[in-house]
Structure formats: C-alpha cells, structure tokens
Design a protein around this motif. Structure first.
Motif, PDB file in Angstrom:
ATOM      1  N   ASP A 108       5.214  35.356 -37.482  1.00 54.20           N
ATOM      2  CA  ASP A 108       5.486  36.071 -38.861  1.00 54.20           C
ATOM      3  C   ASP A 108       5.560  35.403 -40.104  1.00 54.20           C
ATOM      4  O   ASP A 108       5.239  35.917 -41.103  1.00 54.20           O
ATOM      5  CB  ASP A 108       7.011  36.957 -38.755  1.00 54.20           C
ATOM      6  CG  ASP A 108       6.834  37.974 -37.719  1.00 54.20           C
ATOM      7  OD1 ASP A 108       5.896  38.411 -37.311  1.00 54.20           O
ATOM      8  OD2 ASP A 108       8.100  38.769 -37.482  1.00 54.20           O
TER       9      ASP A 108
ATOM     10  N   ALA B 101       2.026  34.837 -40.920  1.00 52.54           N
ATOM     11  CA  ALA B 101       1.449  36.316 -41.540  1.00 52.54           C
ATOM     12  C   ALA B 101       1.921  36.395 -43.060  1.00 52.54           C
ATOM     13  O   ALA B 101       1.409  36.921 -43.795  1.00 52.54           O
ATOM     14  CB  ALA B 101       2.052  37.410 -40.496  1.00 52.54           C
TER      15      ALA B 101
ATOM     16  N   TYR C  50      -5.209  36.635 -38.313  1.00 54.60           N
ATOM     17  CA  TYR C  50      -3.959  36.275 -37.763  1.00 54.60           C
ATOM     18  C   TYR C  50      -3.589  34.664 -38.271  1.00 54.60           C
ATOM     19  O   TYR C  50      -2.498  34.745 -38.509  1.00 54.60           O
ATOM     20  CB  TYR C  50      -4.270  36.158 -36.253  1.00 54.60           C
ATOM     21  CG  TYR C  50      -4.148  37.535 -35.641  1.00 54.60           C
ATOM     22  CD1 TYR C  50      -2.929  38.457 -35.245  1.00 54.60           C
ATOM     23  CD2 TYR C  50      -5.218  38.101 -35.116  1.00 54.60           C
ATOM     24  CE1 TYR C  50      -2.750  39.476 -34.920  1.00 54.60           C
ATOM     25  CE2 TYR C  50      -5.361  39.345 -34.323  1.00 54.60           C
ATOM     26  CZ  TYR C  50      -4.094  40.077 -34.287  1.00 54.60           C
ATOM     27  OH  TYR C  50      -4.067  41.321 -33.752  1.00 54.60           O
TER      28      TYR C  50
ATOM     29  N   TYR D 144      -0.819  42.373 -38.804  1.00 55.69           N
ATOM     30  CA  TYR D 144      -1.098  40.935 -38.900  1.00 55.69           C
ATOM     31  C   TYR D 144      -2.413  40.509 -39.380  1.00 55.69           C
ATOM     32  O   TYR D 144      -2.752  39.496 -39.816  1.00 55.69           O
ATOM     33  CB  TYR D 144      -1.207  40.351 -37.353  1.00 55.69           C
ATOM     34  CG  TYR D 144       0.308  40.137 -36.714  1.00 55.69           C
ATOM     35  CD1 TYR D 144       1.056  39.071 -37.217  1.00 55.69           C
ATOM     36  CD2 TYR D 144       0.962  40.863 -35.827  1.00 55.69           C
ATOM     37  CE1 TYR D 144       2.308  38.784 -36.769  1.00 55.69           C
ATOM     38  CE2 TYR D 144       2.105  40.828 -35.356  1.00 55.69           C
ATOM     39  CZ  TYR D 144       2.697  39.686 -35.801  1.00 55.69           C
ATOM     40  OH  TYR D 144       3.962  39.241 -35.287  1.00 55.69           O
TER      41      TYR D 144
ATOM     42  N   VAL E  83      -1.658  43.363 -44.687  1.00 50.10           N
ATOM     43  CA  VAL E  83      -1.038  42.249 -44.050  1.00 50.10           C
ATOM     44  C   VAL E  83       0.290  42.176 -44.394  1.00 50.10           C
ATOM     45  O   VAL E  83       0.703  42.018 -45.461  1.00 50.10           O
ATOM     46  CB  VAL E  83      -1.897  41.040 -44.185  1.00 50.10           C
ATOM     47  CG1 VAL E  83      -1.093  39.868 -43.699  1.00 50.10           C
ATOM     48  CG2 VAL E  83      -3.092  41.211 -43.466  1.00 50.10           C
TER      49      VAL E  83
END
Length: 241
Positions: free
Chosen positions: A34, A37, A60, A141, A217
C-alpha cells in the motif's frame, strides 16, 4: 493497516530510467504494497501539473511517463520531474483520505457467463460467489493496457481462479471479472481471458474529465449487486457475447 499506520515511502528510492526519447520509467520498488501504491498515486497526481507531459501510466511498482517532445525538451522535462520528486512530501499521502468508488453490478449468467464455472472451481454456490465478491473492498493498484482498466486487489483467496485457457476475442464493455488474486472491470470492448461474473452499467471512462478514468490508483472499490431491472434502467446492455 490504515493509511495513517504506514511508514512513509522514501521518495529518494525512486529511480528514473529513460525508455526512449519520448518516455521515462519511474521505478518505485520491487514489491507490491500500500505504501508503494500511495507513493505512485501521489506522484501521478502531481505530475499532471507539469508542462510537456502527455500521459502517466501507473503499474504496481512503477510509473511510465510520456512526453511531448515536439514542443518540449525531454531533458528539461526529466529535470522538472526530478525536482518535483525532490520536493514532494509523503505526508500528503497519509493525509489524503482514500476515495471510495461503488460500482453497481448485475451478477447473472446472461451478464456473467463464467459464474457457474467459478462457483464449481471454488466449491461454492453462485450466491456465495456473488456475496463474497461484493462484500470485499478492493484497492486500485494499477491502471492497465487500456484507459480505465484498473487492476483491483486483493480478491479473497476463496475466489482465486486462473485465467481462462482460451481467452475470449471480445469481452463486452462493463464486464466485471476475476483472475488469480485480481478483480477488474472491462472499460471497453476488448479481448480478455478473465472469468466474467457480471456487468456494470456504469461507464469506467469519462472522456470529459481530466483523469478520464472513474477509478484511479489508490482508490477503494466496492461492487454492489443490482437487479436485472436496475441494470437496464441505468442504461446497461445485455448484448455482446
């Protein structure tokens, strides 16, 4: 883990590589999580303000940036990007509340021809598949091969299923599908090998908006089951297969 619990991502870890004269690749990390991201989402949003940038394509762990080299000097653009990275504050990420996008889905065999196959593979009833898929909150993602195609994770382990052995040549617009640990919505008609569970009447691409895509995203995404009548009333189409 909430966003406020994250250890801030170190922007100094980002590496910039030239892909060709018209693009560079910003490599953030070699693992998916996370904080990576969050960092990609923040940089993507900030880069939109720079002159000479045509597009940003997040994945990603990296971000592809394409330039307008006819009107701008690519070395100057790269310097601008580096300056932006040097001056960004990752605390902006933790203070940004994640946006939630709710997508209505008509789950049924006429819209989701792989529902039975998925249920059989996962040793569930069709109703259990629908319930589990729609009760999960996913995270966007990456943005994929076509505008608006967001890779959403993580699909519950109980629903993990491989891609189809033979991809369909034509997947209808709005198809909601799963493959391995991911979920996605097809924003336009395209080939695809994911397992289709249903369809949404909601357009995934808005050509009038700055970002084009409904899902960005870093967004949280939920699917909400709707009836056939609701699907049709919201403009859904049942042709395409």
């Amino acid at each position: 883990m909430s966003h406020s619990d994250h250890i801030p991502f170190e922007l100094s870890h980002i590496k910039m590589d030239m892909v060709n004269e018209q693009a560079c690749l910003l490599r953030f990390a070699d693992h998916i999580d996370d904080t990576v991201a969050d960092a990609i989402g923040l940089v993507t949003r900030q880069l939109r303000s720079l002159a000479g940038i045509i597009d940003t394509i997040p994945s990603y762990t990296s971000l592809l940036v394409t330039f307008d080299v006819e009107h701008h000097d690519r070395f100057a653009i790269c310097q601008q990007i580096q300056t932006l990275l040097d001056n960004l504050d990752m605390t902006e990420v933790t203070s940004r509340a994640s946006r939630e996008v709710v997508i209505p889905v008509y789950y049924a065999e006429e819209a989701g021809p792989d529902l039975q196959e998925v249920a059989k593979h996962c040793d569930m009833t069709v109703e259990e598949v629908i319930q589990l898929h729609s009760q999960t909150t996913y995270r966007a993602y990456a943005i994929g091969f076509t505008p608006g195609f967001a890779f959403l994770g993580n699909t519950p382990k109980a629903l993990h299923i491989p891609r189809k052995n033979t991809p369909r040549l034509k997947v209808p617009i709005g198809s909601v599908a799963i493959a391995e640990q991911q979920t996605a919505v097809y924003p336009s008609v395209s080939p695809g090998g994911w397992q289709i569970l249903g369809r949404t009447p909601t357009p995934l691409v808005d050509w009038q908006s700055d970002s084009l895509a409904l899902i960005e995203v870093g967004d949280n995404v939920r699917f909400e089951p709707i009836s056939r009548a609701e699907f049709l009333a919201q403009g859904g189409q049942l042709d395409g297969f």
